[in-house]
Design a protein around this motif. Structure first.
Motif, mmCIF file in Angstrom:
data_model
loop_
_atom_site.group_PDB
_atom_site.id
_atom_site.type_symbol
_atom_site.label_atom_id
_atom_site.label_comp_id
_atom_site.label_asym_id
_atom_site.label_seq_id
_atom_site.Cartn_x
_atom_site.Cartn_y
_atom_site.Cartn_z
ATOM 1 N N PHE A 144 30.071 -9.482 -0.448
ATOM 2 C CA PHE A 144 29.226 -10.372 -1.251
ATOM 3 C C PHE A 144 27.868 -10.456 -0.546
ATOM 4 O O PHE A 144 27.703 -11.270 0.372
ATOM 5 C CB PHE A 144 29.853 -11.764 -1.336
ATOM 6 C CG PHE A 144 31.177 -11.813 -2.051
ATOM 7 C CD1 PHE A 144 31.264 -12.319 -3.340
ATOM 8 C CD2 PHE A 144 32.337 -11.367 -1.426
ATOM 9 C CE1 PHE A 144 32.491 -12.389 -3.992
ATOM 10 C CE2 PHE A 144 33.559 -11.427 -2.075
ATOM 11 C CZ PHE A 144 33.640 -11.935 -3.368
ATOM 12 N N ASP A 147 25.986 -14.029 -0.545
ATOM 13 C CA ASP A 147 26.684 -15.048 0.231
ATOM 14 C C ASP A 147 26.919 -14.628 1.677
ATOM 15 O O ASP A 147 27.330 -15.443 2.500
ATOM 16 C CB ASP A 147 28.038 -15.377 -0.418
ATOM 17 C CG ASP A 147 27.879 -15.915 -1.819
ATOM 18 O OD1 ASP A 147 27.003 -16.777 -2.028
ATOM 19 O OD2 ASP A 147 28.631 -15.473 -2.707
ATOM 20 N N ARG A 148 26.718 -13.343 1.951
ATOM 21 C CA ARG A 148 26.900 -12.762 3.286
ATOM 22 C C ARG A 148 28.334 -12.988 3.795
ATOM 23 O O ARG A 148 28.551 -13.429 4.914
ATOM 24 C CB ARG A 148 25.854 -13.322 4.240
ATOM 25 C CG ARG A 148 24.450 -12.943 3.794
ATOM 26 C CD ARG A 148 23.370 -13.621 4.553
ATOM 27 N NE ARG A 148 23.491 -13.396 5.983
ATOM 28 C CZ ARG A 148 22.618 -13.783 6.881
ATOM 29 N NH1 ARG A 148 21.530 -14.392 6.497
ATOM 30 N NH2 ARG A 148 22.807 -13.571 8.154
ATOM 31 N N ILE A 149 29.290 -12.640 2.932
ATOM 32 C CA ILE A 149 30.705 -12.722 3.298
ATOM 33 C C ILE A 149 31.424 -11.436 2.878
ATOM 34 O O ILE A 149 30.930 -10.672 2.035
ATOM 35 C CB ILE A 149 31.413 -13.943 2.676
ATOM 36 C CG1 ILE A 149 31.339 -13.903 1.155
ATOM 37 C CG2 ILE A 149 30.882 -15.243 3.226
ATOM 38 C CD1 ILE A 149 32.192 -14.959 0.464
ATOM 39 N N GLY A 168 32.411 -14.314 7.517
ATOM 40 C CA GLY A 168 30.996 -14.543 7.264
ATOM 41 C C GLY A 168 30.147 -13.868 8.323
ATOM 42 O O GLY A 168 30.644 -13.144 9.182
#
Length: 191
Positions: A144, A147-149, A168
């Protein structure tokens, strides 16, 4: 030749006649248009992931490939021309060299990474998750970028996916199929 307009089921033989500049995938014979060329952020994330996998795999039997790279997923032993599923994962790791040929990969990669496109997240989160699960891809990563996940799915003993890891920007994801490789997400999501 231009892209076909009629609604019907297609095969890899059809796929091979379409223009290279048209980005499409076939899933169970149905043509799915891919997003236009990936954006800069997508390419940075893909490059960082590829770099970590590529470095780790030097001198090992597994190989890592970035899109565009055709992965043909036959339902059985049908010849290539009759295969009805051809996808281009953002990143594929293949450990069985017998699956590799000059066209790409025939059969399930051991690991697939897809970086979500903001225009069609359902394609990777639902349709491709089910496809990779059915095909037997042992590990499926969904990235993602906004969202940096990263979510990691692994095949369980029943052949179904379960969420095995979630990380994350400050986390390191351990690659289940490659013991000893931890992917630092801080590097992957660095701007």
């Amino acid at each position: 030749m231009s892209m076909p307009l009629e609604k019907r089921l297609y095969t890899y033989a059809d796929y091979c006649t379409w223009p290279d500049e048209e980005r499409v995938e076939l899933i169970d014979g149905v043509m799915h248009n891919m997003s236009p060329a990936p954006n800069r952020r997508h390419q940075e994330i893909l490059g960082a992931l590829h770099g970590q996998f590529w470095t780790y795999l030097q001198g090992k039997s597994c190989k890592v490939y970035m899109s565009p790279f055709d992965v043909r997923l036959p339902r059985g032993d049908e010849p290539d021309e009759q295969v009805m599923t051809v996808v281009q994962p953002d990143l594929s790791v293949i450990c069985d060299r017998n699956k590799l040929d000059d066209k790409g990969c025939r059969g399930a990669p051991d690991l697939v990474v897809e970086i979500l496109s903001p225009s069609n997240p359902k394609h990777d989160l639902v349709r491709k998750l089910r496809l990779y699960e059915r095909a037997g891809v042992r590990e499926y990563w969904v990235v993602f970028p906004l969202d940096r996940i990263v979510q990691v799915y692994g095949l369980n003993d029943r052949g179904s996916y379960e969420l095995t890891q979630f990380g994350g920007v400050k986390d390191t994801i351990e690659v289940g199929i490659l013991p000893g490789l931890g992917v630092a997400l801080e590097t992957v999501f660095a701007e």
